[in-house]
Design an enzyme around this catalytic site. Sequence first.
Site, PDB file in Angstrom:
ATOM      1  N   HIS A 168      -0.606  -5.737   3.025  1.00  0.00           N
ATOM      2  CA  HIS A 168      -1.655  -6.738   3.216  1.00  0.00           C
ATOM      3  C   HIS A 168      -1.043  -8.106   2.910  1.00  0.00           C
ATOM      4  O   HIS A 168      -0.364  -8.262   1.887  1.00  0.00           O
ATOM      5  CB  HIS A 168      -2.818  -6.503   2.243  1.00  0.00           C
ATOM      6  CG  HIS A 168      -3.802  -5.507   2.729  1.00  0.00           C
ATOM      7  ND1 HIS A 168      -3.896  -4.242   2.180  1.00  0.00           N
ATOM      8  CD2 HIS A 168      -4.747  -5.585   3.687  1.00  0.00           C
ATOM      9  CE1 HIS A 168      -4.864  -3.591   2.797  1.00  0.00           C
ATOM     10  NE2 HIS A 168      -5.389  -4.375   3.716  1.00  0.00           N
ATOM     11  N   CYS A 175      -7.782  -1.317   8.232  1.00  0.00           N
ATOM     12  CA  CYS A 175      -6.459  -1.277   7.595  1.00  0.00           C
ATOM     13  C   CYS A 175      -6.079   0.142   7.203  1.00  0.00           C
ATOM     14  O   CYS A 175      -5.018   0.640   7.580  1.00  0.00           O
ATOM     15  CB  CYS A 175      -6.434  -2.172   6.358  1.00  0.00           C
ATOM     16  SG  CYS A 175      -6.711  -3.911   6.715  1.00  0.00           S
ATOM     17  N   GLU A 186       0.832  -1.203   0.000  1.00  0.00           N
ATOM     18  CA  GLU A 186       0.000   0.000   0.000  1.00  0.00           C
ATOM     19  C   GLU A 186       0.871   1.260   0.000  1.00  0.00           C
ATOM     20  O   GLU A 186       1.807   1.363   0.770  1.00  0.00           O
ATOM     21  CB  GLU A 186      -0.916   0.023   1.218  1.00  0.00           C
ATOM     22  CG  GLU A 186      -1.877  -1.148   1.298  1.00  0.00           C
ATOM     23  CD  GLU A 186      -2.944  -1.151   0.224  1.00  0.00           C
ATOM     24  OE1 GLU A 186      -3.088  -0.153  -0.507  1.00  0.00           O
ATOM     25  OE2 GLU A 186      -3.641  -2.177   0.108  1.00  0.00           O
TER      26      GLU A 186
END
Length: 133
Positions: free
Chosen positions: A93, A74, A12
């Site tokens: 993740h 998250c 991310e």
Amino acid sequence: LASSSKAIIILEQCGKNKGYKEMDVCGFCPEDGCCLLDGPEKIESTINMKTLWKNISVEGIDIVFSRDAGRYICDYTYYTSLYYGNGKAAFIHVPPLSKLVTADFLGKALQIIILEMLKQCGEKNEKGWFTED
């Protein structure tokens, strides 16, 4: 955890401040649907996850680059970490453990990713906190 029928690790790049509508498992939902009322719309990690994604590969698992961690715990966690850490945070993740993705395999994959992150940080760090030794 990234849920998928295929083993995928997701790198991310940024956290987003707004769009939170669902409660987490403890019943928490951010006020007005945003992490920080006066915070910026999004915050980018100082780690270039796209470059990281281009430079690494791990046999037996797909690694993908993402600019959207979703609007649940998250992204909320990532955004607040980026905010309070001045962009010095990373979020990955990972798939759930399975016969295909063992703890040992996932640990080795994450080791490759984290070492590459540290190399990036070392290139930016004038004090030389990271060495390859």
